[in-house]
Scaffold this motif. Structure first.
Motif, PDB file in Angstrom:
ATOM      1  N   GLU A   1       0.793  -1.224   0.000  1.00  0.00           N
ATOM      2  CA  GLU A   1       0.000   0.000   0.000  1.00  0.00           C
ATOM      3  C   GLU A   1       0.830   1.281   0.000  1.00  0.00           C
ATOM      4  OE1 GLU A   1      -3.323   0.245  -0.301  1.00  0.00           O
ATOM      5  OE2 GLU A   1      -3.333  -1.932  -0.545  1.00  0.00           O
ATOM      6  N   ILE A   2       2.006   1.257   0.584  1.00  0.00           N
ATOM      7  CA  ILE A   2       2.758   2.490   0.837  1.00  0.00           C
ATOM      8  C   ILE A   2       3.061   3.289  -0.422  1.00  0.00           C
ATOM      9  CG2 ILE A   2       5.077   1.480   0.804  1.00  0.00           C
ATOM     10  CD1 ILE A   2       3.879   4.128   3.255  1.00  0.00           C
ATOM     11  N   GLY A   3       3.341   2.638  -1.512  1.00  0.00           N
ATOM     12  CA  GLY A   3       3.663   3.354  -2.740  1.00  0.00           C
ATOM     13  C   GLY A   3       2.492   4.100  -3.351  1.00  0.00           C
ATOM     14  N   GLN A   4       1.293   3.744  -2.955  1.00  0.00           N
ATOM     15  CA  GLN A   4       0.102   4.357  -3.534  1.00  0.00           C
ATOM     16  C   GLN A   4      -0.520   5.405  -2.625  1.00  0.00           C
ATOM     17  OE1 GLN A   4      -2.424   1.024  -4.457  1.00  0.00           O
ATOM     18  NE2 GLN A   4      -0.691  -0.116  -5.247  1.00  0.00           N
ATOM     19  N   LEU A   5       0.031   5.602  -1.440  1.00  0.00           N
ATOM     20  CA  LEU A   5      -0.548   6.535  -0.487  1.00  0.00           C
ATOM     21  C   LEU A   5       0.189   7.876  -0.530  1.00  0.00           C
ATOM     22  CD1 LEU A   5      -0.947   4.092   2.521  1.00  0.00           C
ATOM     23  CD2 LEU A   5      -2.740   4.915   0.993  1.00  0.00           C
ATOM     24  N   PRO A   6      -0.515   8.978  -0.297  1.00  0.00           N
ATOM     25  CA  PRO A   6       0.129  10.297  -0.318  1.00  0.00           C
ATOM     26  C   PRO A   6       0.771  10.653   1.032  1.00  0.00           C
ATOM     27  CG  PRO A   6      -2.225  10.558  -0.034  1.00  0.00           C
ATOM     28  CD  PRO A   6      -1.971   9.073  -0.213  1.00  0.00           C
ATOM     29  N   PHE A   7       0.940   9.675   1.892  1.00  0.00           N
ATOM     30  CA  PHE A   7       1.545   9.905   3.202  1.00  0.00           C
ATOM     31  C   PHE A   7       2.331   8.671   3.609  1.00  0.00           C
ATOM     32  CE2 PHE A   7      -2.866   8.565   3.628  1.00  0.00           C
ATOM     33  CZ  PHE A   7      -2.740   7.400   4.349  1.00  0.00           C
ATOM     34  N   ASP A   8       3.102   8.803   4.664  1.00  0.00           N
ATOM     35  CA  ASP A   8       3.915   7.705   5.159  1.00  0.00           C
ATOM     36  C   ASP A   8       3.131   6.946   6.227  1.00  0.00           C
ATOM     37  OD1 ASP A   8       6.044   6.017   5.467  1.00  0.00           O
ATOM     38  OD2 ASP A   8       7.357   7.477   6.418  1.00  0.00           O
ATOM     39  N   ILE A   9       3.588   5.768   6.539  1.00  0.00           N
ATOM     40  CA  ILE A   9       2.971   4.959   7.579  1.00  0.00           C
ATOM     41  C   ILE A   9       4.045   4.659   8.622  1.00  0.00           C
ATOM     42  CG2 ILE A   9       1.945   2.728   8.145  1.00  0.00           C
ATOM     43  CD1 ILE A   9       0.831   2.634   5.313  1.00  0.00           C
ATOM     44  N   ALA A  10       3.691   4.836   9.881  1.00  0.00           N
ATOM     45  CA  ALA A  10       4.590   4.481  10.976  1.00  0.00           C
ATOM     46  C   ALA A  10       4.014   3.260  11.676  1.00  0.00           C
ATOM     47  CB  ALA A  10       4.721   5.641  11.959  1.00  0.00           C
ATOM     48  N   LEU A  11       4.786   2.213  11.745  1.00  0.00           N
ATOM     49  CA  LEU A  11       4.370   1.000  12.430  1.00  0.00           C
ATOM     50  C   LEU A  11       4.830   1.105  13.882  1.00  0.00           C
ATOM     51  CD1 LEU A  11       3.112  -1.839  12.202  1.00  0.00           C
ATOM     52  CD2 LEU A  11       5.412  -2.688  11.679  1.00  0.00           C
ATOM     53  N   VAL A  12       3.909   1.000  14.812  1.00  0.00           N
ATOM     54  CA  VAL A  12       4.213   1.125  16.235  1.00  0.00           C
ATOM     55  C   VAL A  12       4.311  -0.270  16.822  1.00  0.00           C
ATOM     56  CG1 VAL A  12       3.440   2.073  18.437  1.00  0.00           C
ATOM     57  CG2 VAL A  12       2.964   3.302  16.311  1.00  0.00           C
ATOM     58  N   THR A  13       5.468  -0.580  17.394  1.00  0.00           N
ATOM     59  CA  THR A  13       5.702  -1.915  17.953  1.00  0.00           C
ATOM     60  C   THR A  13       5.729  -1.834  19.479  1.00  0.00           C
ATOM     61  OG1 THR A  13       8.094  -1.642  17.820  1.00  0.00           O
ATOM     62  CG2 THR A  13       7.008  -2.643  15.929  1.00  0.00           C
ATOM     63  N   PRO A  14       5.299  -2.898  20.155  1.00  0.00           N
ATOM     64  CA  PRO A  14       5.198  -2.856  21.615  1.00  0.00           C
ATOM     65  C   PRO A  14       6.513  -3.027  22.371  1.00  0.00           C
ATOM     66  CG  PRO A  14       4.466  -4.975  20.813  1.00  0.00           C
ATOM     67  CD  PRO A  14       4.747  -4.128  19.602  1.00  0.00           C
ATOM     68  N   ASP A  15       7.537  -3.560  21.720  1.00  0.00           N
ATOM     69  CA  ASP A  15       8.803  -3.759  22.432  1.00  0.00           C
ATOM     70  C   ASP A  15       9.943  -3.910  21.420  1.00  0.00           C
ATOM     71  OD1 ASP A  15       9.112  -6.625  21.698  1.00  0.00           O
ATOM     72  OD2 ASP A  15       7.423  -6.932  23.044  1.00  0.00           O
ATOM     73  N   PRO A  16      11.185  -3.842  21.896  1.00  0.00           N
ATOM     74  CA  PRO A  16      12.337  -3.909  20.975  1.00  0.00           C
ATOM     75  C   PRO A  16      12.416  -5.192  20.152  1.00  0.00           C
ATOM     76  CG  PRO A  16      13.035  -3.071  23.111  1.00  0.00           C
ATOM     77  CD  PRO A  16      11.603  -3.533  23.268  1.00  0.00           C
ATOM     78  N   ALA A  17      11.980  -6.303  20.706  1.00  0.00           N
ATOM     79  CA  ALA A  17      12.057  -7.566  19.961  1.00  0.00           C
ATOM     80  C   ALA A  17      11.112  -7.546  18.758  1.00  0.00           C
ATOM     81  CB  ALA A  17      11.721  -8.747  20.877  1.00  0.00           C
TER      82      ALA A  17
END
Length: 192
Positions: A30-46
């Motif tokens: 999807e990212i290449g077709q969107l006019p904005f960036d996406i940030a993936l939020v992860t719960p921990d370093p692993a």
């Protein structure tokens, strides 16, 4: 921002790799077709490390050069905005949103007004505080936030080398100035 869902109490904790793999693949599609960036939020370093590993397995899905050039073009045209959380400013001495509202609440002249704030969401508290004592509300907020005298490391990194203004610590962002002389994500110099 998109959180990684389902790997905690969502019932898919035993298949974190599968969940991440499907999520990263869908985001890359999807990212290449969107006019904005996406940030993936992860719960921990692993989980973060696993997400990075999976993202890097298919580097062609994210056109980094194209994205970097597009960001530079938007910055030069004044069409780029940064959305940063309070975590960027707290190390500089600015209060968190909760701490700011708590301090404003503690200064209310009426204990009845302070009691009315109990159990409310921080945004609702802020609105009520302003309604209870609207006179000089902005000045009170400015007084609390004016305590920060030095930019944080994050401010300095965002501003770039040599971008800090005189004694007022106003920072000018290199993106706002068109990324002149800065390196793009791909490692090439951005065009002046």
């Amino acid at each position: 921002m998109i959180p990684v869902l389902g790997i905690g109490r969502g019932g898919r904790g035993d298949d974190k790799g599968g969940v991440l793999s499907q999520l990263i693949e869908a985001l890359q599609d999807e990212i290449g077709q969107l006019p904005f960036d996406i940030a993936l939020v992860t719960p921990d370093p692993a989980v973060y490390a696993a997400a990075q590993y999976m993202r890097r397995r298919n580097p062609g899905a994210l056109p980094v050069d194209k994205v970097a050039e597009s960001l530079a073009d938007k910055a030069r045209a004044g069409q780029l905005a940064l959305f940063l959380g309070a975590g960027v400013s707290i190390p500089a001495g600015l209060p968190s949103w909760q701490a700011l509202v708590d301090e404003l609440a503690s200064r209310l002249s009426s204990s009845k007004d302070r009691d009315a704030l109990e159990g409310l969401d921080v945004t609702d508290k802020a609105q009520l505080i302003e309604q209870f004592e609207p006179k000089d509300f902005q000045r009170r907020v400015a007084g609390i936030t004016a305590r920060a005298k030095t930019p944080s490391l994050a401010h300095a990194l965002l501003a770039g080398p040599g971008r800090q203004a005189g004694g007022d610590h106003e920072l000018r962002h290199p993106l706002r100035e068109g990324l002149r002389g800065c390196r793009s994500w791909a490692g090439r110099r951005a065009a002046p």
